[in-house]
Design an enzyme around this catalytic site. Structure first.
Site, PDB file in Angstrom:
ATOM      1  N   SER A   1      56.055  70.667  38.420  1.00 66.83           N
ATOM      2  CA  SER A   1      56.722  69.893  39.462  1.00 66.83           C
ATOM      3  C   SER A   1      55.743  68.954  40.161  1.00 66.83           C
ATOM      4  O   SER A   1      54.621  69.334  40.486  1.00 66.83           O
ATOM      5  CB  SER A   1      57.322  70.856  40.484  1.00 66.83           C
TER       6      SER A   1
ATOM      7  N   GLY B   1      59.631  68.387  43.960  1.00 67.62           N
ATOM      8  CA  GLY B   1      60.216  69.204  45.021  1.00 67.62           C
ATOM      9  C   GLY B   1      61.297  68.497  45.835  1.00 67.62           C
ATOM     10  O   GLY B   1      61.115  67.372  46.278  1.00 67.62           O
TER      11      GLY B   1
ATOM     12  N   ILE C   1      50.562  64.670  48.589  1.00 66.26           N
ATOM     13  CA  ILE C   1      51.664  63.706  48.571  1.00 66.26           C
ATOM     14  C   ILE C   1      52.601  64.025  49.738  1.00 66.26           C
ATOM     15  O   ILE C   1      53.125  63.123  50.393  1.00 66.26           O
ATOM     16  CB  ILE C   1      52.431  63.769  47.225  1.00 66.26           C
ATOM     17  N   GLY C   2      52.807  65.316  49.977  1.00 65.16           N
ATOM     18  CA  GLY C   2      53.616  65.719  51.133  1.00 65.16           C
ATOM     19  C   GLY C   2      55.106  65.806  50.856  1.00 65.16           C
ATOM     20  O   GLY C   2      55.913  65.727  51.791  1.00 65.16           O
TER      21      GLY C   2
ATOM     22  N   ASN D   1      59.413  76.578  45.733  1.00 67.55           N
ATOM     23  CA  ASN D   1      58.044  76.258  46.127  1.00 67.55           C
ATOM     24  C   ASN D   1      57.755  76.905  47.477  1.00 67.55           C
ATOM     25  O   ASN D   1      58.162  76.393  48.516  1.00 67.55           O
ATOM     26  CB  ASN D   1      57.904  74.736  46.199  1.00 67.55           C
TER      27      ASN D   1
ATOM     28  N   CYS E   1      53.435  75.008  48.841  1.00 72.20           N
ATOM     29  CA  CYS E   1      52.873  73.664  48.921  1.00 72.20           C
ATOM     30  C   CYS E   1      51.798  73.640  49.991  1.00 72.20           C
ATOM     31  O   CYS E   1      52.063  73.949  51.147  1.00 72.20           O
ATOM     32  CB  CYS E   1      53.920  72.608  49.232  1.00 72.20           C
TER      33      CYS E   1
ATOM     34  N   LYS F   1      57.391  79.962  42.722  1.00 74.78           N
ATOM     35  CA  LYS F   1      56.064  79.391  42.441  1.00 74.78           C
ATOM     36  C   LYS F   1      55.065  79.922  43.462  1.00 74.78           C
ATOM     37  O   LYS F   1      55.153  79.616  44.648  1.00 74.78           O
ATOM     38  CB  LYS F   1      56.126  77.864  42.488  1.00 74.78           C
TER      39      LYS F   1
ATOM     40  N   THR G   1      48.792  67.903  35.696  1.00 74.46           N
ATOM     41  CA  THR G   1      47.939  66.726  35.851  1.00 74.46           C
ATOM     42  C   THR G   1      47.712  65.991  34.523  1.00 74.46           C
ATOM     43  O   THR G   1      47.567  64.764  34.512  1.00 74.46           O
ATOM     44  CB  THR G   1      46.601  67.172  36.473  1.00 74.46           C
TER      45      THR G   1
END
Lengths: 260, 305
Positions: B23, B48, B73-74, B129, B132, B167, B268
């Site tokens: 994700s 997300g 990234i937020g 999630n 994060c 996760k 990545t």
């Protein structure tokens, strides 16, 4: 958009700290539109997980060329790539320059090697107007003869006065705009690429005089295809602003869209 | 040579091979469609989504590091309804299972996003999630406090019939505690791991490299950390684990599977090369075939310790 294994056809010093790399890219080359970029995997930079984005300088059915300066790990590693080596490219990427508007008089403004990103636009433009190139010193002014050969009236400024007029590229633009007052502002259309401060200054002049300025923005990128949301810039909306992706919605934005 | 069986089941999702994407590294689906035949993937896991639209962090949002990258990234996104309107129609022309990663600022937020996404048939599973590192509210806290963690998993479980995959955060003292809690709360699977909380500083400006100051480290740099966590969690749960953290090659994926993962996610490495996931799938198949191993299932958790 494609992923292509390209072969280095030519790689040499162009001028000073600037280098030219030409890649055989028969798939991507013919698709490139002015202002688009490619995302390059630097060979042998094994512990780097990210590709490097480069504006396309020239492109044709055979491939494309990139004009770059060595500014960091990626470009330093790129200098060692030899003719005949394989280089992976994604591209062409992003939304480039629109065609010059009907009855518009085009003006190019570039800082340093930013003019490489304007070359294809200069080439396809039906009218060849005035091109303002600025740089720190003479060695940072590139390709004047190439733009002149296309029919552009090139005006050079340097910070130290070592070539052309001494001063900023926007100083030269301002005096020209002053002298061209009889040309209605609305008939001008600017296309610019260079450092952020220069782009903002060009954008301010466009907003103040009522003409359009298409700015090629540069932001650090990760994916290059609009997925990761690294390279976002603030774009004005009716109610405020939203994030726009420099890699996908840009890199070219109209000055009035950008919230600086 | 045999043709190995690559199929994996996570709850009711049938993945035709054990490879999905992590994700946040693959957008909402369409972004990579020009580069990757999406239907080749075992599943797609999208970025997300929260109940309401979210704007995310200021820039800079990422920074490249040795064998990896930092990101903060937020979690910007269109919200659950926005996602369904804008992106689900795109998936109608694909058969690949769709896993939607979800997050919230409160336990109720998690419940709301699960409830909204329980509706559309095209959403095949939710990845929750709880880890994060880059949103101030909730985020990592739900992943590191086991009581809060249970409250989130319980809430999501009560709001959806679809498979839920939790996760996990890597920065916990005992991953087994969270893995067992997820299973006990009715999770269908576990993803290990999220990016690792990390930081970089520009020595000239003395400012952090990210606007959010800290972020999450991902890429090959974290693979050995993820490997240990997968291995530990696999010892205590029966539900499938999706291993992730630096998967760039078929060998990386096989290592995770041997450690105890039933599937893996490429993260990545999608940025390095969009064709990574497909290369990993092909490589797993070739390796199993060469070793005369009948199915990927036969390899899961076969580490000799």
């Amino acid at each position: 958009m494609n992923q292509e294994k390209t072969i280095v056809l030519e790689h040499r010093c162009f001028q000073g700290n600037y280098r030219l790399i030409k890649l055989a890219a028969p798939t991507i080359g013919p698709l490139v539109q002015p202002g688009q970029f490619v995302h390059l995997r630097v060979p042998r930079l094994e512990n780097a997980v990210l590709r490097r984005p480069f504006s396309v300088f020239k492109a044709d059915d055979v491939g494309l060329s990139i004009l770059y300066a060595t500014v960091g790990l990626g470009t330093e590693a790129l200098t060692s790539v030899a003719v005949g080596e394989e280089v992976s490219l994604l591209g062409p990427l992003g939304t480039g320059f629109p065609g010059v508007g009907k009855d518009k008089f085009p003006v190019l403004v570039a800082g340093g090697y930013g003019n490489a990103a304007l070359y294809l636009q200069a080439k396809v433009s039906p009218v060849k107007g005035v091109a303002f190139f600025g740089g720190r010193s003479a060695q940072d002014i590139l390709c004047v003869d190439e733009f002149e050969a296309l029919g552009w009236d090139v005006r050079v400024t340097t910070d130290d006065g070592s070539l052309g007029a001494k001063g900023l590229v926007t100083d030269a633009l301002d005096s020209w705009l002053e002298g061209e007052k009889d040309v209605a502002s609305a008939s001008l259309e600017l296309f610019a690429c260079g450092p952020n401060g220069m782009l903002k200054a060009v954008g301010d002049r466009a907003l103040g005089n009522g003409f359009a300025a298409w700015l090629s923005m540069d932001r650090n990128m990760a994916c290059g295809v609009g997925a990761c949301l690294t390279c976002v810039i603030k774009r004005k909306t009716e109610t405020g602003w939203e994030w726009a992706r420099c890699c996908k919605d840009g890199p070219v934005f109209e000055a009035s869209e950008i919230l600086w | 040579m045999n043709i190995p069986d690559l199929k994996v089941k996570i709850g009711s999702i049938e993945m035709k091979n054990p490879v999905t994407v992590a994700s946040g590294t693959f957008g909402y689906g369409p972004e990579y469609a020009d580069y990757v035949d999406l239907d080749r993937l075992g599943a797609i896991t999208v970025k997300g989504i929260s109940a309401e639209p979210h704007v995310g962090n200021e820039t800079p949002r990422t920074f490249e590091t040795a064998s990896g990258m930092l990101n903060a990234i937020g979690l910007p996104g269109p919200g659950a309804n926005g996602f369904c309107e804008k992106y689900l129609p795109f998936f109608e022309s694909y058969s690949v299972p769709l896993i939607v990663n979800v997050w919230g600022k409160t336990v109720e937020d998690y419940g709301r996003v699960a409830e909204i996404l329980d509706g559309p048939a095209r959403v095949n599973a939710l990845e929750v999630n709880v880890s994060c590192p880059n949103v101030k509210e909730g985020g990592a806290l739900y992943g590191t406090d086991v009581d809060l963690f249970r409250s989130v998993v319980d809430e999501v479980r009560s709001k959806t019939e679809k498979p839920i995959i939790i996760k996990l955060a890597p920065n916990v003292a005992n991953i087994k505690l969270f893995a067992k809690a997820a299973e006990a709360c009715g999770a269908d699977g576990i993803s290990i791991m999220n990016s690792y909380p990390a930081m970089g500083i520009d020595i000239e400006t003395r400012k952090p490299q990210l606007a959010n100051r800290t972020g999450g480290l991902s890429g090959p740099a974290i693979k050995p950390i993820a490997m240990k966590l997968v291995w530990e969690a696999a010892q205590v749960v029966d539900i499938p684990i999706i291993g992730m953290g630096g998967v760039s090659t078929p060998e990386d994926a096989l290592e995770f599977i041997i450690a105890g993962a039933s599937a893996v996610a490429v993260g990545t490495a999608n940025f390095t090369d969009p064709s990574t996931a497909v290369r990993v799938i092909d490589g797993i198949e070739r390796w199993l075939s060469a070793k005369n191993i009948a199915s990927v299932d036969d390899l899961v958790g076969t580490v000799k310790t």
